[in-house]
Design a protein around this motif. Structure first.
Motif, PDB file in Angstrom:
ATOM      1  N   GLY A  27      33.921  49.418  37.214  1.00 14.94           N
ATOM      2  CA  GLY A  27      34.525  48.839  35.887  1.00 14.94           C
ATOM      3  C   GLY A  27      35.331  49.001  35.242  1.00 14.94           C
ATOM      4  N   GLN A  28      36.718  49.921  36.163  1.00  8.70           N
ATOM      5  CA  GLN A  28      37.937  49.926  35.379  1.00  8.70           C
ATOM      6  C   GLN A  28      39.168  48.700  35.636  1.00  8.70           C
ATOM      7  OE1 GLN A  28      39.147  54.143  37.043  1.00  8.70           O
ATOM      8  NE2 GLN A  28      38.184  55.464  35.458  1.00  8.70           N
ATOM      9  N   ILE A  29      40.021  49.121  34.438  1.00 14.05           N
ATOM     10  CA  ILE A  29      41.033  48.765  34.304  1.00 14.05           C
ATOM     11  C   ILE A  29      42.230  48.817  34.041  1.00 14.05           C
ATOM     12  CG2 ILE A  29      40.685  47.529  32.101  1.00 14.05           C
ATOM     13  CD1 ILE A  29      41.286  44.243  32.620  1.00 14.05           C
ATOM     14  N   LEU A 141      43.417  29.667  38.487  1.00 13.83           N
ATOM     15  CA  LEU A 141      42.604  30.309  38.008  1.00 13.83           C
ATOM     16  C   LEU A 141      40.778  30.096  37.974  1.00 13.83           C
ATOM     17  CD1 LEU A 141      44.406  31.575  34.734  1.00 13.83           C
ATOM     18  CD2 LEU A 141      43.781  33.174  36.664  1.00 13.83           C
ATOM     19  N   ALA A 142      40.753  29.597  38.942  1.00 12.92           N
ATOM     20  CA  ALA A 142      38.894  29.474  38.996  1.00 12.92           C
ATOM     21  C   ALA A 142      38.652  30.014  40.653  1.00 12.92           C
ATOM     22  CB  ALA A 142      39.327  27.532  39.434  1.00 12.92           C
ATOM     23  N   ARG A 143      39.256  30.173  41.148  1.00 12.83           N
ATOM     24  CA  ARG A 143      39.733  31.154  41.619  1.00 12.83           C
ATOM     25  C   ARG A 143      38.290  32.418  41.335  1.00 12.83           C
ATOM     26  NH1 ARG A 143      44.452  32.814  44.961  1.00 12.83           N
ATOM     27  NH2 ARG A 143      42.724  34.133  46.147  1.00 12.83           N
ATOM     28  N   LEU A 144      38.086  33.137  40.280  1.00 13.95           N
ATOM     29  CA  LEU A 144      37.853  34.369  39.992  1.00 13.95           C
ATOM     30  C   LEU A 144      36.707  33.687  39.727  1.00 13.95           C
ATOM     31  CD1 LEU A 144      40.581  34.919  36.618  1.00 13.95           C
ATOM     32  CD2 LEU A 144      40.640  36.244  39.571  1.00 13.95           C
ATOM     33  N   LEU A 145      35.873  32.540  39.511  1.00  7.17           N
ATOM     34  CA  LEU A 145      35.037  32.119  39.911  1.00  7.17           C
ATOM     35  C   LEU A 145      33.827  32.621  40.537  1.00  7.17           C
ATOM     36  CD1 LEU A 145      35.127  29.846  36.517  1.00  7.17           C
ATOM     37  CD2 LEU A 145      34.326  32.196  36.534  1.00  7.17           C
ATOM     38  N   VAL A 146      34.731  31.816  41.849  1.00  7.78           N
ATOM     39  CA  VAL A 146      33.726  31.970  43.155  1.00  7.78           C
ATOM     40  C   VAL A 146      34.386  32.901  43.833  1.00  7.78           C
ATOM     41  CG1 VAL A 146      33.751  29.421  43.411  1.00  7.78           C
ATOM     42  CG2 VAL A 146      35.508  30.663  44.183  1.00  7.78           C
ATOM     43  N   GLY A 147      33.071  33.186  44.325  1.00  4.23           N
ATOM     44  CA  GLY A 147      33.184  34.997  45.552  1.00  4.23           C
ATOM     45  C   GLY A 147      32.431  36.181  45.177  1.00  4.23           C
ATOM     46  N   ASP A 148      32.482  36.826  45.422  1.00  2.00           N
ATOM     47  CA  ASP A 148      32.036  38.238  45.288  1.00  2.00           C
ATOM     48  C   ASP A 148      32.924  39.488  44.911  1.00  2.00           C
ATOM     49  OD1 ASP A 148      31.777  38.599  47.578  1.00  2.00           O
ATOM     50  OD2 ASP A 148      29.402  39.157  47.404  1.00  2.00           O
ATOM     51  N   ALA A 149      34.217  39.065  45.485  1.00  2.00           N
ATOM     52  CA  ALA A 149      35.201  40.384  45.766  1.00  2.00           C
ATOM     53  C   ALA A 149      35.071  41.436  44.476  1.00  2.00           C
ATOM     54  CB  ALA A 149      36.404  40.286  45.527  1.00  2.00           C
ATOM     55  N   LYS A 150      35.034  42.724  44.851  1.00  4.64           N
ATOM     56  CA  LYS A 150      34.951  43.850  44.221  1.00  4.64           C
ATOM     57  C   LYS A 150      36.428  43.440  43.163  1.00  4.64           C
ATOM     58  CE  LYS A 150      30.639  44.376  45.014  1.00  4.64           C
ATOM     59  NZ  LYS A 150      29.485  44.334  43.184  1.00  4.64           N
ATOM     60  N   LEU A 151      37.340  44.361  44.041  1.00  3.09           N
ATOM     61  CA  LEU A 151      38.927  44.290  43.328  1.00  3.09           C
ATOM     62  C   LEU A 151      40.000  43.502  42.856  1.00  3.09           C
ATOM     63  CD1 LEU A 151      41.047  46.500  42.476  1.00  3.09           C
ATOM     64  CD2 LEU A 151      41.993  46.400  45.035  1.00  3.09           C
ATOM     65  N   TRP A 152      40.450  42.555  41.367  1.00  2.10           N
ATOM     66  CA  TRP A 152      41.011  41.727  41.178  1.00  2.10           C
ATOM     67  C   TRP A 152      42.291  42.066  41.567  1.00  2.10           C
ATOM     68  CZ3 TRP A 152      38.071  38.245  36.920  1.00  2.10           C
ATOM     69  CH2 TRP A 152      36.595  37.500  37.771  1.00  2.10           C
ATOM     70  N   ALA A 174      36.498  40.766  31.684  1.00  3.08           N
ATOM     71  CA  ALA A 174      34.794  41.505  30.125  1.00  3.08           C
ATOM     72  C   ALA A 174      33.788  40.916  31.433  1.00  3.08           C
ATOM     73  CB  ALA A 174      34.306  41.314  29.656  1.00  3.08           C
ATOM     74  N   GLU A 175      33.330  40.565  31.834  1.00  3.60           N
ATOM     75  CA  GLU A 175      31.728  39.852  32.802  1.00  3.60           C
ATOM     76  C   GLU A 175      32.083  40.332  34.245  1.00  3.60           C
ATOM     77  OE1 GLU A 175      30.796  35.794  30.934  1.00  3.60           O
ATOM     78  OE2 GLU A 175      31.640  35.868  33.018  1.00  3.60           O
ATOM     79  N   HIS A 176      33.522  40.629  35.033  1.00  6.82           N
ATOM     80  CA  HIS A 176      33.463  41.005  35.989  1.00  6.82           C
ATOM     81  C   HIS A 176      33.763  42.758  35.909  1.00  6.82           C
ATOM     82  CE1 HIS A 176      35.296  41.468  40.018  1.00  6.82           C
ATOM     83  NE2 HIS A 176      36.150  42.259  39.818  1.00  6.82           N
ATOM     84  N   LEU A 177      33.888  43.527  34.628  1.00  4.61           N
ATOM     85  CA  LEU A 177      34.189  44.826  34.509  1.00  4.61           C
ATOM     86  C   LEU A 177      32.436  44.899  35.086  1.00  4.61           C
ATOM     87  CD1 LEU A 177      36.694  45.083  32.411  1.00  4.61           C
ATOM     88  CD2 LEU A 177      37.063  45.744  34.761  1.00  4.61           C
ATOM     89  N   ILE A 193      40.524  43.446  26.576  1.00  2.00           N
ATOM     90  CA  ILE A 193      38.726  43.236  26.770  1.00  2.00           C
ATOM     91  C   ILE A 193      38.043  44.423  25.965  1.00  2.00           C
ATOM     92  CG2 ILE A 193      37.345  43.538  28.570  1.00  2.00           C
ATOM     93  CD1 ILE A 193      39.847  41.446  28.840  1.00  2.00           C
ATOM     94  N   ALA A 194      37.131  43.711  25.378  1.00  4.53           N
ATOM     95  CA  ALA A 194      36.521  44.534  23.859  1.00  4.53           C
ATOM     96  C   ALA A 194      35.314  45.454  24.355  1.00  4.53           C
ATOM     97  CB  ALA A 194      35.484  43.461  22.787  1.00  4.53           C
ATOM     98  N   GLY A 195      35.842  46.462  23.932  1.00  2.38           N
ATOM     99  CA  GLY A 195      34.897  47.656  24.629  1.00  2.38           C
ATOM    100  C   GLY A 195      35.044  48.033  25.852  1.00  2.38           C
ATOM    101  N   VAL A 196      35.949  48.230  26.602  1.00  2.56           N
ATOM    102  CA  VAL A 196      36.908  48.738  27.802  1.00  2.56           C
ATOM    103  C   VAL A 196      38.645  49.370  27.792  1.00  2.56           C
ATOM    104  CG1 VAL A 196      37.572  47.610  29.834  1.00  2.56           C
ATOM    105  CG2 VAL A 196      35.159  47.094  29.492  1.00  2.56           C
ATOM    106  N   GLU A 197      37.954  50.349  28.043  1.00  3.52           N
ATOM    107  CA  GLU A 197      39.362  51.235  28.089  1.00  3.52           C
ATOM    108  C   GLU A 197      40.285  51.069  28.964  1.00  3.52           C
ATOM    109  OE1 GLU A 197      40.713  55.766  27.873  1.00  3.52           O
ATOM    110  OE2 GLU A 197      38.881  55.373  28.081  1.00  3.52           O
TER     111      GLU A 197
END
Length: 204
Positions: A27-29, A141-152, A174-177, A193-197
């Motif tokens: 959940g961190q960036i 960037l469409a690669r962000l929408l496929v797969g389930d990698a935890k770390l970007w 934001a959705e990924h986090l 990213i709204a609501g994220v430190e």
């Protein structure tokens, strides 16, 4: 969790950074900052195993990434500042091939949906050489929408994007986090990213 301890890297005879430490939890960036030539890209590529450090350790969930090998890479998505797409292939073909190289089974329907969410509806089957720079970046960037990698790990993800596309990438991050993912990135453009430190790592 990604942890780095006492990491040192050089380019030729020039030391870029030394004794670098960082921890990134679910959940961190984190934004890596620094002037050009300070080693931002080298750091990201080192985290991904593309560049060997001079010293230090990189661990994933408490285990050395070198020992984990494929178990680490299955949780990793790297997007460099170059798009890494083939000009003669369509956006659909590029996305399916990149997914296949990452070990992801991507059917055409899912790939088309990803490209359309990236704002490429009607251009999915065009050779990427006829697309604008911004559209080519969207294909990558469409690669962000496929797969389930935890770390970007994202190196200048906003390059060539217009305001609408930047807003979309912020939403995707934001959705990924929110799903417990992690992001470490560089950028010369504002990214909020709204609501994220937002955590920061400055390379001096």
């Amino acid at each position: 969790m990604l942890a780095v301890s006492n990491l040192s890297c050089s380019r030729g005879d020039v030391q870029l950074f030394a004794a670098l430490n960082l921890v990134l939890a679910a959940g961190q960036i984190m934004q890596v900052q620094g002037e050009n030539g300070k080693g931002k890209t080298t750091l990201l590529r080192t985290l991904c195993g593309f560049h060997l450090p001079d010293a230090g350790a990189i661990t994933w969930c408490g285990e050395d990434v070198n020992d984990l090998a494929e178990n680490f890479y299955a949780n990793l998505l790297y997007l460099g500042h170059h798009n890494a797409i083939k000009d003669e292939l369509t956006g659909l073909e590029n996305l399916q091939i990149s997914a296949g190289l990452a070990g992801i089974k991507l059917d055409e329907k899912t790939a088309l949906a990803a490209l359309r969410r990236m704002g490429l509806k009607g251009r999915e089957r065009l050779a990427t050489k006829v697309l604008s720079q911004g559209q080519r970046r969207r294909v990558a960037l469409a690669r962000l929408l496929v797969g389930d990698a935890k770390l970007w790990v994202l190196d200048e993800p906003l390059t060539a994007l217009d305001v609408a596309a930047v807003a979309l990438i912020q939403t995707l991050i934001a959705e990924h986090l929110a799903r417990g993912g992690m992001v470490i990135f560089t950028t010369h453009q504002p990214l909020e990213i709204a609501g994220v430190e937002m955590r920061h790592l400055e390379l001096l």
